[in-house]
Design a protein around this motif. Sequence first.
Motif, mmCIF file in Angstrom:
data_model
loop_
_atom_site.group_PDB
_atom_site.id
_atom_site.type_symbol
_atom_site.label_atom_id
_atom_site.label_comp_id
_atom_site.label_asym_id
_atom_site.label_seq_id
_atom_site.Cartn_x
_atom_site.Cartn_y
_atom_site.Cartn_z
ATOM 1 N N TYR A 114 -2.051 -18.443 26.308
ATOM 2 C CA TYR A 114 -1.547 -19.617 27.022
ATOM 3 C C TYR A 114 -2.562 -20.744 26.861
ATOM 4 C CZ TYR A 114 1.484 -16.091 28.977
ATOM 5 O OH TYR A 114 2.388 -15.065 29.126
ATOM 6 N N PHE A 115 -2.031 -21.986 26.701
ATOM 7 C CA PHE A 115 -2.894 -23.098 26.356
ATOM 8 C C PHE A 115 -2.638 -24.314 27.238
ATOM 9 C CE2 PHE A 115 -2.017 -20.666 22.456
ATOM 10 C CZ PHE A 115 -3.307 -20.255 22.144
ATOM 11 N N THR A 116 -3.627 -25.203 27.268
ATOM 12 C CA THR A 116 -3.516 -26.464 27.990
ATOM 13 C C THR A 116 -2.883 -27.518 27.085
ATOM 14 O OG1 THR A 116 -5.661 -27.266 27.261
ATOM 15 C CG2 THR A 116 -5.619 -25.900 29.253
ATOM 16 N N ARG A 117 -2.622 -28.689 27.641
ATOM 17 C CA ARG A 117 -2.047 -29.772 26.854
ATOM 18 C C ARG A 117 -2.949 -30.141 25.681
ATOM 19 N NH1 ARG A 117 -1.011 -35.828 29.172
ATOM 20 N NH2 ARG A 117 -3.088 -35.464 29.993
ATOM 21 N N SER A 118 -4.237 -30.323 25.941
ATOM 22 C CA SER A 118 -5.128 -30.759 24.867
ATOM 23 C C SER A 118 -5.221 -29.717 23.758
ATOM 24 C CB SER A 118 -6.519 -31.066 25.417
ATOM 25 O OG SER A 118 -7.100 -29.923 25.994
ATOM 26 N N GLN A 119 -5.138 -28.441 24.118
ATOM 27 C CA GLN A 119 -5.176 -27.402 23.091
ATOM 28 C C GLN A 119 -3.923 -27.438 22.220
ATOM 29 O OE1 GLN A 119 -5.943 -24.160 25.880
ATOM 30 N NE2 GLN A 119 -7.927 -23.808 24.927
ATOM 31 N N TRP A 120 -2.756 -27.674 22.860
ATOM 32 C CA TRP A 120 -1.527 -27.816 22.063
ATOM 33 C C TRP A 120 -1.626 -29.041 21.163
ATOM 34 C CZ3 TRP A 120 1.937 -24.433 20.860
ATOM 35 C CH2 TRP A 120 2.199 -23.362 21.724
ATOM 36 N N GLN A 121 -2.138 -30.140 21.691
ATOM 37 C CA GLN A 121 -2.265 -31.345 20.879
ATOM 38 C C GLN A 121 -3.203 -31.110 19.701
ATOM 39 O OE1 GLN A 121 -3.429 -33.967 24.082
ATOM 40 N NE2 GLN A 121 -1.385 -34.871 24.214
ATOM 41 N N ALA A 122 -4.264 -30.330 19.927
ATOM 42 C CA ALA A 122 -5.187 -30.007 18.842
ATOM 43 C C ALA A 122 -4.496 -29.176 17.770
ATOM 44 C CB ALA A 122 -6.405 -29.260 19.399
ATOM 45 N N MET A 123 -3.629 -28.259 18.183
ATOM 46 C CA MET A 123 -2.896 -27.443 17.211
ATOM 47 C C MET A 123 -1.979 -28.299 16.349
ATOM 48 S SD MET A 123 -1.870 -23.874 19.137
ATOM 49 C CE MET A 123 -1.915 -24.299 20.876
ATOM 50 N N PHE A 124 -1.277 -29.244 16.986
ATOM 51 C CA PHE A 124 -0.396 -30.117 16.214
ATOM 52 C C PHE A 124 -1.216 -30.970 15.237
ATOM 53 C CE2 PHE A 124 2.276 -29.707 20.189
ATOM 54 C CZ PHE A 124 3.176 -28.812 19.613
ATOM 55 N N LYS A 125 -2.349 -31.437 15.695
ATOM 56 C CA LYS A 125 -3.188 -32.267 14.847
ATOM 57 C C LYS A 125 -3.704 -31.474 13.649
ATOM 58 C CE LYS A 125 -7.264 -35.258 15.136
ATOM 59 N NZ LYS A 125 -8.311 -35.789 16.050
ATOM 60 N N GLN A 126 -4.142 -30.253 13.891
ATOM 61 C CA GLN A 126 -4.636 -29.406 12.809
ATOM 62 C C GLN A 126 -3.536 -29.072 11.809
ATOM 63 O OE1 GLN A 126 -8.185 -29.684 12.955
ATOM 64 N NE2 GLN A 126 -7.905 -27.664 12.044
ATOM 65 N N SER A 127 -2.307 -29.075 12.285
ATOM 66 C CA SER A 127 -1.171 -28.749 11.415
ATOM 67 C C SER A 127 -0.627 -29.977 10.699
ATOM 68 C CB SER A 127 -0.049 -28.101 12.245
ATOM 69 O OG SER A 127 -0.522 -26.973 12.944
ATOM 70 N N GLY A 128 -1.237 -31.142 10.944
ATOM 71 C CA GLY A 128 -0.805 -32.355 10.279
ATOM 72 C C GLY A 128 0.321 -33.087 10.962
ATOM 73 N N LEU A 129 0.656 -32.714 12.214
ATOM 74 C CA LEU A 129 1.750 -33.364 12.942
ATOM 75 C C LEU A 129 1.159 -34.370 13.926
ATOM 76 C CD1 LEU A 129 4.054 -30.304 13.738
ATOM 77 C CD2 LEU A 129 4.012 -31.765 11.721
ATOM 78 N N ARG A 130 1.473 -35.643 13.728
ATOM 79 C CA ARG A 130 0.882 -36.690 14.569
ATOM 80 C C ARG A 130 1.924 -37.435 15.394
ATOM 81 N NH1 ARG A 130 -4.375 -37.475 13.327
ATOM 82 N NH2 ARG A 130 -5.119 -36.565 11.381
ATOM 83 N N SER A 131 3.166 -37.018 15.325
ATOM 84 C CA SER A 131 4.211 -37.722 16.082
ATOM 85 C C SER A 131 4.988 -36.736 16.945
ATOM 86 C CB SER A 131 5.168 -38.445 15.128
ATOM 87 O OG SER A 131 5.742 -37.534 14.201
ATOM 88 N N VAL A 132 4.254 -35.893 17.655
ATOM 89 C CA VAL A 132 4.872 -34.884 18.517
ATOM 90 C C VAL A 132 5.006 -35.452 19.927
ATOM 91 C CG1 VAL A 132 4.658 -32.576 19.487
ATOM 92 C CG2 VAL A 132 3.938 -33.019 17.126
ATOM 93 N N LYS A 133 6.194 -35.359 20.487
ATOM 94 C CA LYS A 133 6.456 -35.860 21.836
ATOM 95 C C LYS A 133 6.436 -34.699 22.822
ATOM 96 C CE LYS A 133 9.743 -38.653 24.504
ATOM 97 N NZ LYS A 133 10.989 -39.451 24.441
ATOM 98 N N GLY A 134 5.859 -34.941 23.997
ATOM 99 C CA GLY A 134 5.756 -33.879 24.991
ATOM 100 C C GLY A 134 6.651 -34.096 26.190
ATOM 101 N N TYR A 135 7.214 -33.017 26.702
ATOM 102 C CA TYR A 135 7.973 -33.016 27.950
ATOM 103 C C TYR A 135 7.342 -31.995 28.895
ATOM 104 C CZ TYR A 135 11.675 -35.312 25.239
ATOM 105 O OH TYR A 135 12.390 -36.178 24.453
ATOM 106 N N GLY A 136 7.363 -32.310 30.181
ATOM 107 C CA GLY A 136 6.957 -31.348 31.195
ATOM 108 C C GLY A 136 8.190 -30.646 31.742
#
Length: 556
Positions: free
Chosen positions: A126-148
């Motif tokens: 289980y991960f925090t928001r910043s960890q998910w954002q880091a995963m997207f960044k490492q995968s080359g995805l920079r336009s990911v939108k988040g919902y709660g």
Amino acid sequence: MAKAGHNDYLWQIYNETLWGAAWFSWYDFPDCGRVLVAGSIGRMALTELGRRFGAVDIWNGSPQASKKYGAVLVGGSLGSMADNEAFLREAVTMLTVGGVLLWVADNKLGTRFLCGDKHFGDEGEYFTRSQWQAMFKQSGLRSVKGYGLMPGWHLLRNVFAEGCLLDRGYLQRLEYHYVAPENLFRDEHELLGEFAGTELFPLAGAFLWEYHRAGGERLLYADMYGDKPPEEAAVFMRFVDRIAVKKPLYSGGSVTHIYRHGEELRGRGLRVVSQKYANGRITMPYLELPLLADVMADTAARDEKAFWDLLDGWWECILQSSARSAVSAFPLSLPVGEIILAKVYADMSPTNVFWDGGEYVFFDQEYCCIDYPARFALYRGLGSLYAARPDLAKYVPLQRVQEHYSLTDIWEDFVAVDYKYFVGKARNLNLFDRYNREHVCQSRQMEKNGHVLSRLAYLMELDLFAGSEGKKIVLFGAGEYCRRYLQRHGKEHLPSFIVDNDAAKWHTFLGTVEILPPGVLKDFDNEGLHIIICCSRTEAIGRQLRNMGLEDYRIF
């Protein structure tokens, strides 16, 4: 795709009912050709996907680059950060030009887990928001939108976009059902206190991440009851362009009756929110008007006579809503002279009425009873009113209102009929009665959970410096929060400089750290900054940073 070992009642609800499909069924998919699913997807959710898409493939861990998908859906974490990143890199190559990736997972620091609740199942890390954002960044995805998501994604009730401000009244009208009965509470506001009315995204029970090259949904928030019968379950969606939509939550459902009821009320001379029906959905303008329930409660606190005037005016609207009937379909005996209406719109509650400068404006009239007593709508509306605004009882107790409308002797009969013939069907109690009994909100846990969340600031700071290695730490805000930061973290994480909107502070110092105008941030590479907001106006500062193209920041 249900995982072995999950044989408890709640897992069965997720796996064996359409409620487990709610986390994606609200979404308007642009391409319904083929879908790839991975992670934890319930059996009935797969059935729902089969109705929406031409073909459903299940990820088996092997490359499938030869196929293209209109959607890739992932439920829960697939393992470690590296595992998730590897799947992301491959998933993007499999999307069609208009395809969308939706990934849903528990928030490691969500309020329910801070209160001691357990994660639903063994679905990787289980991960925090910043960890998910880091995963997207490492995968080359920079336009990911988040919902709660609240309370979580397995049995979903509410979706809200990152940056969405949820006001106190809106939060009070939400019901949150949590997995562990001993950790339940009534609503986020009563626990969060000063955090209510701010951006609650970091505290959501779960995250839904959307990757869509075309931009995806422009949703602000969505509200739904996934436990209703499939043909009646609907979702209310508000978009950033001030448009509201009500549509079926599941395939095969319909909202035509809601539209029809609204137009019937309009035909009786009542004011109803403007609505259009097309393509199976109702489209309305989003009105920035107070709810009648809030106006009634606030009025009672200062002017009791004006409260009774509002109540009597609402009762007159109920009487005006339908022609009288000479017969009764009510299953119990009624007092002589009882007013029977040909149609009783059971949702004419003050919680479903706007107040517009002296006019009642009705919306979302879902249920209708044929040849029922007019006071049945009065009874249901009063119940909703006092449930939504319990503080009203301090000024005008419900007992006095019951006496005023001669409801005292018949109230319990209305309750019995409501539960057996109306609420039971509307809320699918034949299927979810045990869930409601065992997992409804228990206010006695409020004090305990509030104590847990009193340490919220400390818990949130556990992730404050993730990803800061090799970057310049910059604080935004030179006030009291900044001073607290310097006292607590100044030795190990001294900022390179501080920025503040107050020009009087520019080029002065807090200790050894200079305060500069926010504009200097544009002179630096975004990748080299680790920005921490140190003030109470987090949403306003966050919006300012995003307007400058600075998407990555933390909140102290």
